[in-house]
Design an enzyme around this catalytic site. Structure first.
Site: not given
Length: 723
Positions: A561, A676, A644
């Protein structure tokens, strides 16, 4: 009986220190919170376990003796999805049976006992896939409960198996969100439903249809996705009220974090009203941010909750508020100047609370906190390391804590504000053979001078660590960015699994991290590649200079991320040349692509404006800038999944395209059915094989350790059409 394999390990476990492998970690039991009975002598907990041999998951509910630590099986019926203590005695239980004999797609409520669980009876039939059971036993003996499910606008619960199916798969939107986290929005939404079980002469029975408490409020939703759960609502102990959280229905949901706490009669006799809305008499001035975790006092007179001030900042500091039911005066803040951001609360008694909060890379408990505490009151911590995940106040006012640490996936103990940690009751590293030998000695921490302040970092050591030897550096960068690497167990980014490949893992908490005071958290705004990057450079320099057992010449780095963004940023920076290989999981690459995310408040806060009004801010820290791309040379694995929607898969594909065209050794790993996070065990095993295999190949671990994870461990064929 696969679910019972680990129970025998309570008796004895080998003292031999074993390296924990990805497969061991992923197939180890995953246990839930310990929920005590009314007397506080026994606790319930759930457990599940996946077998890579059978490709099946087993589940069970178990009883933990809080005096001896002994564990006994209650049931391994996979249809038992949730259990709560019924109250009134120490043995009665209420649970959700995940099937319904009469209604496809429905569930049932059953009443049973720990004395003979198999002899329970059905008390209610529910016509949809309800979950999140909360229940209280009132003075009359009746049970007032709340559950949640998807709902239609008319208040009817949505049942997927009975829903209308359209011939076309088209989706049509006139507002944002279009999609959120991993789901495209539809006209259904989450709602809290209230119901009653009447006490009869011998059995409980449903008192009638459930009442939808959320649907009457237009555009309200609770629990709020993607992470909302039963902590988004509460039932008052007297059974008269339900409080629930919803994003503010009167502002655009993609642009603001504003949330309200609603109060509704349990019987649904009137529409829920917010206690902290713009027209509520108790709303504190200037407090417009996210609100969460409503919890009633034991006497049902007060309702505690948290709220942030900023209306478009998801990582603003949470402040505790205590609302008095029926009050028309401003709801007071409690310990309002405390420089922490608590996110959980339990009532110690009618006048004091226990709070859970991140604190210096741990999650700790603080208290007791008086409900009339002044702004300058400083709550005191009474737990040690690790990360508290849940807790319950026992009758003697001690606290039963369930938590984890980097070295254990489950740790149950008692603590109190007066005595601190009192007794460890059970811990996974003493129960599970696969986790045997893990302990607090596997980790340490250091502080160093960062870009502008002291920064904390974890060190995680490999099996049989010897400080006279050298181990390649595994440099881990957390996501968020307003987050932290805490002393907690993870099945996604498990630092001990990484270390036991033969690395020393170093995991800094740079600028932007949470739990070290709000100033550090806030300082990352419009500063993504600035102070945090310098903090990481200085962490690497500290390790290189001060930790002689760390081989920085053969070091590797990985992040997810925001950590993935930072890996891409590092690839085009001088620090990128310090590593033999990099791994980017779900990271941003093209600055202008940030507008494709769903939660627009996030980028508009972190880059100080809209995409069109502050474009220079978005591009200031652009990993895809041409001058940075020209520096790309370190081998890199790019991981990105199709579901995601926070950082769409095009970001990973763009990075991989550039690496390939630049001739940088690279590989792309994709999961079409993950978001994600990679959560499915079989996918996670491949994720570990590819991520660790990539790093091991370039760090020299693969050559030095024949048992190390290898890229070749994955049986999925690699697509390669290079000439």
């Amino acid at each position: 009986m696969a679910a019972l394999r680990w129970l025998s390990a309570v008796v004895a476990v080998s003292t031999t220190v074993l390296a924990i492998t990805p497969e061991q970690m992923l197939s180890a039991p995953r246990r839930g919170e310990a929920i005590p009975n009314p007397s506080g002598n026994v606790a319930l907990f759930s457990a599940s376990q996946y077998s890579f041999d059978t490709k099946e998951k087993s589940s069970s509910w178990n009883l933990l003796n809080l005096k001896t630590g002994d564990i006994t099986l209650l049931t391994d019926d996979a249809n038992v999805s949730e259990i709560v203590w019924l109250g009134g005695d120490d043995t009665s239980l209420l649970y959700i049976n995940g099937t319904n004999a009469e209604i496809p797609g429905g569930v049932e409520l059953w009443v049973s006992s720990v004395k003979d669980f198999s002899k329970g009876y059905k008390a209610a039939s529910l016509g949809a896939s309800f979950s999140g059971l909360k229940a209280v036993r009132t003075r009359s003996g009746d049970i007032k409960f709340a559950v949640n499910a998807q709902s239609y606008a008319n208040g009817t619960a949505y049942n997927e198996e009975l829903a209308t199916k359209y011939a076309s798969t088209a989706r049509i939107y006139d507002s944002i969100y279009v999609r959120h986290w991993d789901t495209y929005l539809t006209t259904t939404f989450n709602a809290v439903f209230a119901g009653t079980l009447k006490k009869g002469k011998h059995q409980y029975a449903s008192a009638g249809p459930l009442k939808n408490l959320v649907a009457p409020v237009k555009n309200a939703e609770s629990p709020y996705p993607p992470f909302g759960d039963s902590t988004d609502y509460d039932v008052s102990p007297d059974g008269k009220w339900v409080a629930f959280k919803s994003k503010a229905p009167d502002v655009p949901r993609a642009n603001y974090t504003t949330a309200y706490i609603y109060l509704a009669p349990h019987d649904g006799s009137s529409t829920a009203t917010p206690i902290n809305g713009p027209d509520s008499p108790g709303t504190p001035e200037g407090v417009q941010g996210d609100a969460n975790y409503p919890v009633f006092s034991p006497d049902s007179r007060h309702l505690a909750y948290f709220q942030m001030a900023h209306k478009s900042y998801e990582s603003d500091r949470r402040v505790l508020y205590v609302y008095t039911l029926g009050s028309k005066t401003t709801t007071p803040a409690v310990a309002g100047d405390w420089n922490r951001s608590p996110d959980s609360a339990k009532w110690l008694d009618n006048k004091h609370l226990i709070l859970g909060s991140e604190d210096h890379a741990r999650v700790r408990l603080f208290g007791p906190v008086p409900i009339d505490a002044d702004d300058d009151f400083k709550p005191q911590n009474f737990t040690d390391g690790g990360a508290v995940s849940s807790y319950h106040v026992l009758p003697d006012k001690t606290v039963l804590v369930t938590g984890t640490a980097i070295w254990t996936s489950w740790n149950v103990y008692t603590a109190s504000p007066k005595k601190g940690v009192i007794k460890t009751i059970a811990s996974a590293n003493k129960i599970d053979p696969g986790l045997a030998g893990l302990g607090p000695e596997d980790i340490s921490e250091f502080y160093y001078d960062g870009n502008w302040t002291k920064i904390q970092s974890w060190i995680i050591y490999p099996e049989n660590f010897d400080s006279s030897k050298k181990y390649p550096l595994f440099f881990y960068i957390h996501g968020g960015p307003q987050s932290a690497t805490p002393d907690s167990w993870s099945t996604r980014w498990n630092a001990k699994v990484f270390a036991d490949q033969g690395y020393v893992v170093v995991a800094p908490n740079p600028t932007g991290s949470t739990g070290f005071g709000q100033e550090l958290t806030d300082a990352i705004a419009n500063n993504w590649g600035g102070a945090p990057y310098e903090d990481l450079v200085k962490a690497w320099e500290y390790v290189d200079k001060n930790l002689p057992y760390v081989d920085t010449e053969n070091g590797v780095a990985a992040g997810a991320s925001y950590g993935g963004f930072m890996i891409n940023w590092i690839q085009g920076s001088d620090l990128g040349r310090k590593f033999k290989a990099l791994v980017c999981h779900d990271g941003t690459f093209v600055a202008d692509a940030k507008i494709s995310t769903e939660e627009l408040w996030f980028i508009e806060h972190d880059f100080n404006g809209t995409f069109w009004g502050a474009r220079d801010n978005y591009r200031r820290w652009d990993p895809s800038a041409p001058e940075r791309i020209l520096q790309f040379s370190t081998p890199q694995l790019v991981i990105h999944s199709d579901q995601d929607y926070r950082l769409p898969v095009a970001e990973g594909l763009a990075m991989f395209n550039v690496l390939q065209e630049r001739g940088v050794p690279s590989r792309f790993l994709n999961f079409p059915d993950e978001n994600h996070w990679v959560l499915k065990q079989e996918n996670s095993l491949v994720w570990h094989q590819q991520m660790l295999g990539w790093l091991n190949r370039y760090s020299g671990i693969e050559e030095a350790n024949p048992d190390a994870v290898s890229l070749d461990d994955t049986i999925i064929p690699v697509v390669n059409y290079n000439p």
